[in-house]
Design an enzyme around this catalytic site. Structure first.
Site, PDB file in Angstrom:
ATOM      1  N   ARG A 176       0.872  -1.187   0.000  1.00 15.18           N
ATOM      2  CA  ARG A 176       0.000   0.000   0.000  1.00 15.18           C
ATOM      3  C   ARG A 176       0.900   1.225   0.000  1.00 15.18           C
ATOM      4  O   ARG A 176       2.092   1.124   0.333  1.00 15.18           O
ATOM      5  CB  ARG A 176      -0.899   0.011   1.246  1.00 15.18           C
ATOM      6  CG  ARG A 176      -1.920  -1.100   1.232  1.00 15.18           C
ATOM      7  CD  ARG A 176      -2.715  -1.132   2.538  1.00 15.18           C
ATOM      8  NE  ARG A 176      -3.575  -2.309   2.581  1.00 15.18           N
ATOM      9  CZ  ARG A 176      -3.825  -3.019   3.682  1.00 15.18           C
ATOM     10  NH1 ARG A 176      -3.279  -2.672   4.836  1.00 15.18           N
ATOM     11  NH2 ARG A 176      -4.628  -4.049   3.633  1.00 15.18           N
ATOM     12  N   ARG A 269     -10.877   3.084   5.907  1.00 16.36           N
ATOM     13  CA  ARG A 269      -9.421   2.982   5.755  1.00 16.36           C
ATOM     14  C   ARG A 269      -9.004   3.320   4.324  1.00 16.36           C
ATOM     15  O   ARG A 269      -7.927   3.866   4.097  1.00 16.36           O
ATOM     16  CB  ARG A 269      -8.956   1.561   6.130  1.00 16.36           C
ATOM     17  CG  ARG A 269      -7.449   1.439   6.229  1.00 16.36           C
ATOM     18  CD  ARG A 269      -7.020   0.134   6.851  1.00 16.36           C
ATOM     19  NE  ARG A 269      -7.266  -1.007   5.957  1.00 16.36           N
ATOM     20  CZ  ARG A 269      -6.982  -2.273   6.262  1.00 16.36           C
ATOM     21  NH1 ARG A 269      -6.465  -2.555   7.442  1.00 16.36           N
ATOM     22  NH2 ARG A 269      -7.224  -3.245   5.417  1.00 16.36           N
ATOM     23  N   ARG A 280     -12.909  -9.488   1.647  1.00 16.75           N
ATOM     24  CA  ARG A 280     -12.493  -9.444   3.057  1.00 16.75           C
ATOM     25  C   ARG A 280     -13.690  -9.625   3.993  1.00 16.75           C
ATOM     26  O   ARG A 280     -13.584 -10.265   5.041  1.00 16.75           O
ATOM     27  CB  ARG A 280     -11.746  -8.133   3.355  1.00 16.75           C
ATOM     28  CG  ARG A 280     -10.330  -8.175   2.801  1.00 16.75           C
ATOM     29  CD  ARG A 280      -9.549  -6.900   2.951  1.00 16.75           C
ATOM     30  NE  ARG A 280      -8.238  -7.069   2.287  1.00 16.75           N
ATOM     31  CZ  ARG A 280      -7.062  -7.009   2.882  1.00 16.75           C
ATOM     32  NH1 ARG A 280      -6.981  -6.732   4.166  1.00 16.75           N
ATOM     33  NH2 ARG A 280      -5.937  -7.203   2.222  1.00 16.75           N
TER      34      ARG A 280
HETATM   35  N1  LIG Z   1     -11.877   1.064  17.924  1.00 15.01           N
HETATM   36  C1  LIG Z   1     -11.891   1.633  16.719  1.00 15.01           C
HETATM   37  N2  LIG Z   1     -12.896   2.463  16.375  1.00 15.01           N
HETATM   38  C2  LIG Z   1     -12.925   3.038  15.154  1.00 15.01           C
HETATM   39  N3  LIG Z   1     -12.009   2.834  14.190  1.00 15.01           N
HETATM   40  C3  LIG Z   1     -10.986   2.007  14.471  1.00 15.01           C
HETATM   41  C4  LIG Z   1     -10.864   1.375  15.741  1.00 15.01           C
HETATM   42  N4  LIG Z   1      -9.770   0.615  15.727  1.00 15.01           N
HETATM   43  C5  LIG Z   1      -9.191   0.777  14.525  1.00 15.01           C
HETATM   44  N5  LIG Z   1      -9.911   1.619  13.777  1.00 15.01           N
HETATM   45  C6  LIG Z   1      -9.679   2.026  12.371  1.00 15.01           C
HETATM   46  O1  LIG Z   1     -10.103   0.930  11.546  1.00 15.01           O
HETATM   47  C7  LIG Z   1      -9.282   0.818  10.394  1.00 15.01           C
HETATM   48  C8  LIG Z   1      -8.740  -0.606  10.329  1.00 15.01           C
HETATM   49  O2  LIG Z   1      -7.799  -0.783  11.368  1.00 15.01           O
HETATM   50  P1  LIG Z   1      -6.494  -1.659  11.178  1.00 15.01           P
HETATM   51  O3  LIG Z   1      -5.846  -1.309   9.890  1.00 15.01           O
HETATM   52  O4  LIG Z   1      -5.708  -1.536  12.411  1.00 15.01           O
HETATM   53  O5  LIG Z   1      -7.174  -3.089  11.052  1.00 15.01           O
HETATM   54  P2  LIG Z   1      -6.490  -4.530  10.917  1.00 15.01           P
HETATM   55  O6  LIG Z   1      -7.271  -5.443  11.742  1.00 15.01           O
HETATM   56  O7  LIG Z   1      -5.049  -4.428  11.175  1.00 15.01           O
HETATM   57  O8  LIG Z   1      -6.735  -4.833   9.377  1.00 15.01           O
HETATM   58  P3  LIG Z   1      -5.952  -5.845   8.401  1.00 15.01           P
HETATM   59  O9  LIG Z   1      -6.145  -7.195   8.944  1.00 15.01           O
HETATM   60  O10 LIG Z   1      -6.625  -5.662   7.093  1.00 15.01           O
HETATM   61  O11 LIG Z   1      -4.526  -5.437   8.376  1.00 15.01           O
HETATM   62  C9  LIG Z   1      -8.204   1.866  10.516  1.00 15.01           C
HETATM   63  O12 LIG Z   1      -8.540   2.963   9.709  1.00 15.01           O
HETATM   64  C10 LIG Z   1      -8.213   2.239  12.007  1.00 15.01           C
HETATM   65  O13 LIG Z   1      -7.824   3.572  12.212  1.00 15.01           O
HETATM   66  N1  LIG Z   2      -1.561 -16.470   8.185  1.00 16.30           N
HETATM   67  C1  LIG Z   2      -1.035 -15.258   8.086  1.00 16.30           C
HETATM   68  N2  LIG Z   2      -1.833 -14.179   7.983  1.00 16.30           N
HETATM   69  C2  LIG Z   2      -1.256 -12.970   7.917  1.00 16.30           C
HETATM   70  C3  LIG Z   2       0.141 -12.802   7.948  1.00 16.30           C
HETATM   71  N3  LIG Z   2       0.398 -11.482   7.865  1.00 16.30           N
HETATM   72  C4  LIG Z   2      -0.771 -10.858   7.807  1.00 16.30           C
HETATM   73  N4  LIG Z   2      -1.773 -11.746   7.843  1.00 16.30           N
HETATM   74  C5  LIG Z   2      -3.211 -11.492   7.811  1.00 16.30           C
HETATM   75  O1  LIG Z   2      -3.617 -11.186   6.513  1.00 16.30           O
HETATM   76  C6  LIG Z   2      -4.782 -10.386   6.569  1.00 16.30           C
HETATM   77  C7  LIG Z   2      -4.676  -9.258   5.582  1.00 16.30           C
HETATM   78  O2  LIG Z   2      -3.635  -8.386   5.891  1.00 16.30           O
HETATM   79  P1  LIG Z   2      -3.433  -7.025   5.062  1.00 16.30           P
HETATM   80  O3  LIG Z   2      -2.169  -6.441   5.574  1.00 16.30           O
HETATM   81  O4  LIG Z   2      -3.371  -7.396   3.620  1.00 16.30           O
HETATM   82  O5  LIG Z   2      -4.621  -6.174   5.381  1.00 16.30           O
HETATM   83  C8  LIG Z   2      -4.904  -9.903   8.017  1.00 16.30           C
HETATM   84  O6  LIG Z   2      -5.939 -10.635   8.620  1.00 16.30           O
HETATM   85  C9  LIG Z   2      -3.606 -10.273   8.646  1.00 16.30           C
HETATM   86  O7  LIG Z   2      -3.745 -10.617   9.986  1.00 16.30           O
HETATM   87  C10 LIG Z   2       0.943 -13.965   8.057  1.00 16.30           C
HETATM   88  O8  LIG Z   2       2.177 -13.928   8.113  1.00 16.30           O
HETATM   89  N5  LIG Z   2       0.321 -15.157   8.127  1.00 16.30           N
END
Ligand SMILES: Nc1ncnc2c1ncn2[C@@H]1O[C@H](COP(=O)(O)OP(=O)(O)OP(=O)(O)O)[C@@H](O)[C@H]1O
Ligand SMILES: Nc1nc2c(ncn2[C@@H]2O[C@H](COP(=O)(O)O)[C@@H](O)[C@H]2O)c(=O)[nH]1
Length: 398
Positions: A176, A269, A280
């Protein structure tokens, strides 16, 4: 106390008629294992790399064998000692090195090596670096895409930078805009990642939303090497694989307050196309159903209000305000000149000359009774105690 069974190759060479297949160079040690095999550890003249070489003399055939050597190899040092720990592994102590790089295990007959011998159909040895102490067990954070896993992990790493380290996953998805190579992910080609998976470099991997994601063994080791607690952000399939692996960890599932909230966060996001968002969300439904899967997650946290969820996460991990501590162990130096003695799982390392007055010397006790892991990863849980330290005749510690 038993003397170390390490001896110099000069002694061995006198008894051999066939000579070495490669001319020896520099310091070498030899260890007998069983009745037939002698493992010679040290540099070799035609070795292009500057790592410690290994070759095996088979007394039953009178021939030398160059084994397949797996794992990260220790760099050559001016001297080393070698001690047979059991029939499975040899401890190699590099001279002129600090304790973060001086203890190496040469595995010759462990379960991992036995499997690899079958695979390669030849002699195999594997190196595993010894690490003093043991970091706290890793934390696996899982939950649907967009629930806030990354946001919570970033807050934890920001507040406790010396306590936690992130396991940088590999992925075949495109970066990204703001993502950095080697920080957020190791972005890779599918064919390269598939080859690495086949070579056993991954702790777990999964196909997530049409891309390949995986945690390499190295990603976790790199964090634990720094004495930090490793955090893995992986999907539910990955969590299941880690649960089934030998890695002990704490498993936390992050849950959205509602499906509508999750969808809203994913859209807000703004990193995915509509088609990707739909993919997703479909996966999210299946993942949410699995959160109560027996024996999978240790804790479930609802991420409704971010601050409340973060507070609950810290509570669960036993973190209070101001809990930040530095976990890095102190480094000690093992000089080129040292001798080793072994009794059970304890190794006494004697550095310097105890006879000479006003000499600098020290004595360390390396306790291997709690070691864990091993090839293809590090060997952890080594305990190193300073028994005596004497600089220019002045005793410093006892
Ligand atoms: N408690 C909350 N309330 C509202 N928005 C939130 C909260 N927690 C996170 N966010 C927002 O939600 C969006 C998704 O959060 P984040 O990228 O941390 O999710 P993730 O679980 O890591 O996703 P992925 O698995 O796709 O990487 C972001 O824009 C973040 O700022
Ligand atoms: N099994 C695994 N899942 C992973 C790993 N690293 C990230 N993730 C999961 O993929 C999705 C999507 O991530 P994104 O960065 O494309 O939004 C998210 O649920 C991550 O937790 C891995 O090493 N192994």
């Amino acid at each position: 106390m038993g003397e170390a069974p390490a001896f110099f190759v000069d002694d061995l060479q006198k008894d051999l008629t066939n000579g070495f297949p490669l001319k020896s160079k520099g310091h070498e040690t030899a260890i007998n294992i069983g009745h037939n095999k002698t493992y010679v550890i040290g540099g070799m003249e035609n070795e292009s790399t500057s790592t410690i070489g290994v070759r095996i003399y088979d007394k039953s055939t009178g021939e030398w064998v160059i084994p397949v050597v797996l794992g990260p190899k220790p760099k050559l040092s001016k001297g080393h000692s070698a001690v047979l720990l059991d029939e499975d592994r040899i401890l190699v102590i590099k001279g002129n090195s600090t304790s973060d790089d001086c203890f190496w295990f040469l595995e010759v007959n462990t379960t991992f090596v036995k499997e690899q011998k079958k695979r390669f159909e030849t002699d195999v040895v594997a190196w595993s670096r010894g690490v003093i102490g043991e970091a706290e067990i890793p934390i696996v954070i899982s939950g649907p895409s967009g629930v806030g896993k990354g946001t919570l992990i970033s807050k934890l790493m920001e507040e406790f930078p010396s306590m936690f380290g992130f396991s940088v996953s590999h992925t075949t998805r495109a970066p990204r805009t703001k993502e950095q190579i080697g920080v957020h992910y190791h972005f890779t080609e599918r064919s390269v990642m598939e080859k690495d998976i086949e070579d056993g470099k991954f702790l777990e991997f999964a196909s997530v939303h049409g891309n390949l994601y995986g945690t390499s063994i190295e990603a976790v080791e790199a964090v634990t090497d720094k004495g930090k607690r490793c955090i893995l952000d992986i999907d539910v399939q990955g969590a299941r694989s880690v649960r089934a692996s030998s890695l002990e960890a704490i498993f936390i599932f992050i849950c959205p307050p509602s499906f509508e909230d999750l969808e809203e966060r994913l859209r807000a996001r703004g990193t995915e196309t509509e088609e990707q968002i739909q993919k997703r969300l479909k996966t999210a439904r299946a993942e949410l159903e699995q959160r109560n899967s027996p024996g999978l997650f240790d804790h479930i946290l609802v991420n409704d209000n971010l601050d409340t969820c973060y507070k609950n996460l810290k509570k669960l991990l036993g973190l209070n305000e101001g809990a930040e501590t530095t976990l890095l162990p102190e480094l000690v130096e093992v000089p080129q000149e040292h001798t080793v003695s072994k009794i059970d799982q304890k190794i006494l390392i004697n550095c310097g000359n105890a006879e000479e007055e006003n000499s600098s010397r020290s004595m360390f006790l390396l306790d291997l009774s709690s070691i864990k892991g091993g090839a293809p990863g590090r060997t952890r849980g080594l305990n190193l105690h300073i028994v005596e330290s004497c600089i220019n005749g002045t005793k410093m510690l006892s």
